[in-house]
Design a protein around this motif. Structure first.
Motif, mmCIF file in Angstrom:
data_model
loop_
_atom_site.group_PDB
_atom_site.id
_atom_site.type_symbol
_atom_site.label_atom_id
_atom_site.label_comp_id
_atom_site.label_asym_id
_atom_site.label_seq_id
_atom_site.Cartn_x
_atom_site.Cartn_y
_atom_site.Cartn_z
ATOM 1 N N SER A 62 -18.531 13.500 -8.158
ATOM 2 C CA SER A 62 -17.595 12.375 -8.327
ATOM 3 C C SER A 62 -16.183 12.692 -7.852
ATOM 4 O O SER A 62 -15.321 11.799 -7.856
ATOM 5 N N ALA A 63 -15.901 13.923 -7.460
ATOM 6 C CA ALA A 63 -14.537 14.346 -7.141
ATOM 7 C C ALA A 63 -13.902 13.472 -6.060
ATOM 8 O O ALA A 63 -12.772 12.992 -6.220
ATOM 9 N N LEU A 64 -14.630 13.250 -4.964
ATOM 10 C CA LEU A 64 -14.060 12.464 -3.873
ATOM 11 C C LEU A 64 -13.823 11.017 -4.294
ATOM 12 O O LEU A 64 -12.788 10.425 -3.966
ATOM 13 N N ASN A 65 -14.763 10.439 -5.065
ATOM 14 C CA ASN A 65 -14.597 9.062 -5.526
ATOM 15 C C ASN A 65 -13.410 8.928 -6.483
ATOM 16 O O ASN A 65 -12.714 7.903 -6.475
ATOM 17 N N ILE A 66 -13.183 9.950 -7.307
ATOM 18 C CA ILE A 66 -12.038 9.927 -8.235
ATOM 19 C C ILE A 66 -10.737 9.893 -7.437
ATOM 20 O O ILE A 66 -9.832 9.095 -7.725
ATOM 21 N N GLU A 67 -10.637 10.738 -6.414
ATOM 22 C CA GLU A 67 -9.424 10.777 -5.600
ATOM 23 C C GLU A 67 -9.223 9.463 -4.852
ATOM 24 O O GLU A 67 -8.085 8.958 -4.755
ATOM 25 N N ARG A 68 -10.312 8.897 -4.326
ATOM 26 C CA ARG A 68 -10.208 7.624 -3.615
ATOM 27 C C ARG A 68 -9.791 6.500 -4.560
ATOM 28 O O ARG A 68 -8.988 5.637 -4.196
ATOM 29 N N ASN A 69 -10.352 6.501 -5.762
ATOM 30 C CA ASN A 69 -10.016 5.463 -6.730
ATOM 31 C C ASN A 69 -8.528 5.494 -7.073
ATOM 32 O O ASN A 69 -7.871 4.447 -7.125
ATOM 33 N N ILE A 70 -7.979 6.678 -7.274
ATOM 34 C CA ILE A 70 -6.552 6.808 -7.590
ATOM 35 C C ILE A 70 -5.701 6.327 -6.418
ATOM 36 O O ILE A 70 -4.716 5.603 -6.600
ATOM 37 N N SER A 71 -6.089 6.691 -5.211
ATOM 38 C CA SER A 71 -5.348 6.256 -4.021
ATOM 39 C C SER A 71 -5.394 4.736 -3.874
ATOM 40 O O SER A 71 -4.381 4.096 -3.539
ATOM 41 N N ASN A 72 -6.566 4.142 -4.119
ATOM 42 C CA ASN A 72 -6.705 2.688 -3.980
ATOM 43 C C ASN A 72 -5.896 1.940 -5.035
ATOM 44 O O ASN A 72 -5.242 0.934 -4.730
ATOM 45 N N VAL A 73 -5.943 2.417 -6.279
ATOM 46 C CA VAL A 73 -5.231 1.722 -7.363
ATOM 47 C C VAL A 73 -3.723 1.817 -7.158
ATOM 48 O O VAL A 73 -2.995 0.831 -7.311
ATOM 49 N N THR A 74 -3.220 3.005 -6.812
ATOM 50 C CA THR A 74 -1.775 3.158 -6.628
ATOM 51 C C THR A 74 -1.257 2.403 -5.416
ATOM 52 O O THR A 74 -0.058 2.125 -5.315
ATOM 53 N N SER A 75 -2.157 2.057 -4.485
ATOM 54 C CA SER A 75 -1.760 1.301 -3.292
ATOM 55 C C SER A 75 -1.958 -0.201 -3.462
ATOM 56 O O SER A 75 -1.620 -0.977 -2.565
ATOM 57 N N ASN A 76 -2.498 -0.616 -4.601
ATOM 58 C CA ASN A 76 -2.797 -2.026 -4.844
ATOM 59 C C ASN A 76 -1.540 -2.729 -5.361
ATOM 60 O O ASN A 76 -1.085 -2.465 -6.483
ATOM 61 N N PRO A 77 -0.948 -3.646 -4.587
ATOM 62 C CA PRO A 77 0.306 -4.302 -5.004
ATOM 63 C C PRO A 77 0.152 -5.187 -6.234
ATOM 64 O O PRO A 77 1.150 -5.525 -6.872
ATOM 65 N N SER A 78 -1.072 -5.562 -6.581
ATOM 66 C CA SER A 78 -1.269 -6.361 -7.785
ATOM 67 C C SER A 78 -1.270 -5.485 -9.043
ATOM 68 O O SER A 78 -1.202 -6.014 -10.164
ATOM 69 N N LEU A 79 -1.326 -4.162 -8.856
ATOM 70 C CA LEU A 79 -1.314 -3.235 -9.989
ATOM 71 C C LEU A 79 -0.010 -2.454 -10.045
ATOM 72 O O LEU A 79 0.622 -2.334 -11.105
ATOM 73 N N PHE A 80 0.403 -1.890 -8.924
ATOM 74 C CA PHE A 80 1.680 -1.181 -8.834
ATOM 75 C C PHE A 80 2.635 -1.988 -7.964
ATOM 76 O O PHE A 80 2.281 -2.361 -6.839
ATOM 77 N N ASN A 81 3.828 -2.255 -8.462
ATOM 78 C CA ASN A 81 4.802 -3.027 -7.670
ATOM 79 C C ASN A 81 5.223 -2.264 -6.421
ATOM 80 O O ASN A 81 5.458 -2.847 -5.363
ATOM 81 N N VAL A 82 5.348 -0.952 -6.539
ATOM 82 C CA VAL A 82 5.650 -0.064 -5.410
ATOM 83 C C VAL A 82 4.677 1.099 -5.493
ATOM 84 O O VAL A 82 4.444 1.641 -6.580
ATOM 85 N N SER A 83 4.093 1.482 -4.378
ATOM 86 C CA SER A 83 3.084 2.546 -4.387
ATOM 87 C C SER A 83 3.740 3.907 -4.600
ATOM 88 O O SER A 83 4.540 4.353 -3.768
ATOM 89 N N PRO A 84 3.424 4.595 -5.714
ATOM 90 C CA PRO A 84 3.949 5.950 -5.896
ATOM 91 C C PRO A 84 3.184 6.946 -5.018
ATOM 92 O O PRO A 84 2.005 6.730 -4.700
ATOM 93 N N LEU A 85 3.841 7.998 -4.629
ATOM 94 C CA LEU A 85 3.189 9.036 -3.832
ATOM 95 C C LEU A 85 2.321 9.894 -4.743
ATOM 96 O O LEU A 85 2.758 10.296 -5.839
ATOM 97 N N VAL A 86 1.085 10.174 -4.344
ATOM 98 C CA VAL A 86 0.211 11.068 -5.094
ATOM 99 C C VAL A 86 -0.451 12.032 -4.124
ATOM 100 O O VAL A 86 -0.768 11.672 -2.981
ATOM 101 N N GLU A 87 -0.639 13.256 -4.557
ATOM 102 C CA GLU A 87 -1.362 14.257 -3.772
ATOM 103 C C GLU A 87 -2.363 14.956 -4.686
ATOM 104 O O GLU A 87 -2.167 15.007 -5.910
ATOM 105 N N PHE A 88 -3.420 15.508 -4.091
ATOM 106 C CA PHE A 88 -4.503 16.100 -4.883
ATOM 107 C C PHE A 88 -4.676 17.578 -4.534
ATOM 108 O O PHE A 88 -4.483 17.993 -3.390
ATOM 109 N N GLU A 89 -5.064 18.324 -5.548
ATOM 110 C CA GLU A 89 -5.395 19.737 -5.359
ATOM 111 C C GLU A 89 -6.570 20.067 -6.272
ATOM 112 O O GLU A 89 -6.560 19.726 -7.465
ATOM 113 N N ARG A 90 -7.595 20.723 -5.727
ATOM 114 C CA ARG A 90 -8.777 21.085 -6.520
ATOM 115 C C ARG A 90 -8.654 22.531 -6.991
ATOM 116 O O ARG A 90 -8.424 23.441 -6.194
ATOM 117 N N LEU A 91 -8.785 22.707 -8.309
ATOM 118 C CA LEU A 91 -8.660 24.022 -8.933
ATOM 119 C C LEU A 91 -9.931 24.330 -9.712
ATOM 120 O O LEU A 91 -10.668 23.419 -10.100
#
Length: 493
Positions: A62-91
């Motif tokens: 599910s790792a890739l889908n989790i990262e994609r979901n976060i990217s899609n939600v933060t880029s959705n103007p109906s959810l976030f008024n301005v898209s915040p920058l997010v980056e991912f790191e796997r540990l």
């Protein structure tokens, strides 16, 4: 376990670290945290870690889908008024469990998630509702200093230009060859950057710093309608106050008024600093008052306060900190709040270079009481410095209110040292009368250490002439009693 993951878990949750369990998709609260981090100072979300720091991991598939979901939600103007920058790191931990680190930097905008503004307070995501909180958040994000705002309608008639003579006296005392001393009034104001060009509008004129430092009361009210500093003594009447000073003067005058108030109600204590005798109280008061006046955010609706109680002195003022949390000598990373105003005070010898105030507070608080101050920065800067045990003997003194009523407020820059010392003498006299009934001049001199015993005797003589005291010669010494005492002897001593 990777070193990076171990450091985050050892640090535990806080203002810039959040742990979250995560299945095949992140929960809604993950996006609330992303919003709060973007609005505050940024941070890292560790998906796959429980609140207690135990690593559960996230499903590998599910790792890739989790990262994609976060990217899609933060880029959705109906959810976030301005898209915040997010980056991912796997540990990974020692057992190979996967943890996704979501890094969110502080952003330049005011971010909302589903129409709600979130801010980070300690380890919690808090909904912001009040206009005052939103104003503070916006001020924190601005790279533009509000002190530089130009008000084209302000003229020299709106400023106390006569204060410049006293300012020059302070400059001369601090540096006899100061370059501002040879300048005319107008040249001095320009050299101090109190007259200039607004970076946003291009207008030229006097700025907010000029009004704050030298403005007349009407001009201050027009530019900063909520500006004031409340100084409160709260020892006996803990529900209200024993003495209070509401200071609306410009900063040059306010410094002396507030320093005088604090010095009157705090016990003095001389300490040795590198072999030199210094007043720890005076250094602490100067640093706290300076910080409260010159490092505040003037456009904030929050009122600055100085409170003296039985435990110590506390200050609180609006701030514009990039990073929130405790201020210690180890974490000290000072950033200028109002560089024009701070520089003006530095040139006058009232403050030093950036960061020196914090170091002085730690140094002299330890010399004053053996304890560290408690400093915290954020939307509000708060400070607490404890007082020596002698303060306990002053709590409940009936002389507190009477001394407060007799206090004189001087309008001169530099304040009336005589009126402050007289108030200290009167407070010491009231304490001694309440305890012992009568006292010698030497007992007052032991409590009022800012002047010599000869000066103390002069004040006592004045109080005798005014009928507040009577004196009685006793051998080689003279004792004093209340002027209301029926068995006291009158006359000059």
């Amino acid at each position: 376990m990777s070193d990076v993951l171990d450091r985050y878990i050892q640090a535990s949750e806080g203002i810039s670290v959040e742990f979250k369990r995560c299945g095949s998709q992140p929960g809604a609260d993950t996006f609330e945290t992303i919003c709060s981090f973007a609005n505050r100072q940024g941070g890292s979300i560790l998906l796959g870690v429980r609140d207690d720091g135990a690593v559960e991991g996230v499903p590998e598939a599910s790792a890739l889908n989790i990262e994609r979901n976060i990217s899609n939600v933060t880029s959705n103007p109906s959810l976030f008024n301005v898209s915040p920058l997010v980056e991912f790191e796997r540990l990974r931990d020692v057992d190979g469990k996967l943890v996704i680190r979501v890094w969110v930097p502080m952003g330049p905008s005011l971010y909302t998630f589903k129409g709600i503004v979130y801010d980070r307070v300690a380890d919690a995501d808090v909904r912001v509702k009040s206009d005052a909180q939103i104003t503070s958040m916006m001020a924190r994000k601005q790279s533009y200093y509000s002190e530089r705002t130009v008000y084209s309608w302000v003229t020299e008639d709106d400023l106390e230009m006569e204060l410049l003579d006293a300012v020059r006296d302070a400059l001369r005392a601090n540096d006899a060859d100061h370059p501002w001393l040879s300048l005319s009034d107008g040249e001095l104001l320009r050299a101090a950057r109190l007259y200039g060009r607004d970076q946003l509008t291009g207008e030229r004129g006097f700025n907010l710093a000029a009004v704050a430092l030298l403005g007349k009361e009407d001009a201050i009210l027009d530019v900063m309608p909520l500006y004031r500093t409340d100084a409160i003594l709260r020892r006996v009447e803990t529900d209200r106050y024993d003495d209070r000073l509401v200071c609306r003067s410009n900063l040059v005058r306010a410094y002396d008024e507030l320093v005088g108030f604090c010095e009157k109600w705090l016990p003095d204590s001389f300490v040795l600093d590198r072999g030199q005798r210094k007043s720890a109280r005076d250094v602490i008061v100067r640093e706290l008052v300076c910080n409260c006046l010159i490092h505040r955010e003037f456009v904030s609706p929050h009122i600055a306060r100085i409170t003296i109680d039985g435990e110590g002195i506390r200050t609180s003022n609006a701030s514009r900190a990039l990073f929130a949390g405790p201020v210690t000598l180890e974490s000290l990373d000072p950033t200028p709040k109002n560089p024009i105003i701070a520089n003006f005070f530095t040139q006058m010898g009232r403050s030093e270079e950036l960061g020196s105030g914090t170091r002085n507070l730690y140094k002299f608080s330890r010399l004053y009481t053996g304890k560290d101050p408690v400093l915290e920065d954020g939307d509000r800067f708060t400070a607490f410095v404890p007082v020596p045990p002698v303060m306990a003997s002053m709590v409940g003194s009936g002389g507190d209110r009477e001394a407060a009523k007799g206090t004189e407020r001087s309008g001169a820059v530099g304040g009336s040292r005589r009126s402050r010392t007289r108030a200290e003498v009167e407070s010491a006299v009231d304490n001694l009368i309440a305890r012992y009934g009568s006292f010698p001049a030497s007992a007052v001199s032991e409590q009022v250490t800012s002047v010599g015993e000869r000066t103390v005797r002069r004040y006592l003589s004045d109080m005798v002439k005014e009928g507040k005291l009577v004196c009685a010669p006793r051998g080689r010494s003279t004792t004093y009693r209340s002027g209301n005492s029926a068995d006291s002897l009158g006359g000059d001593c």
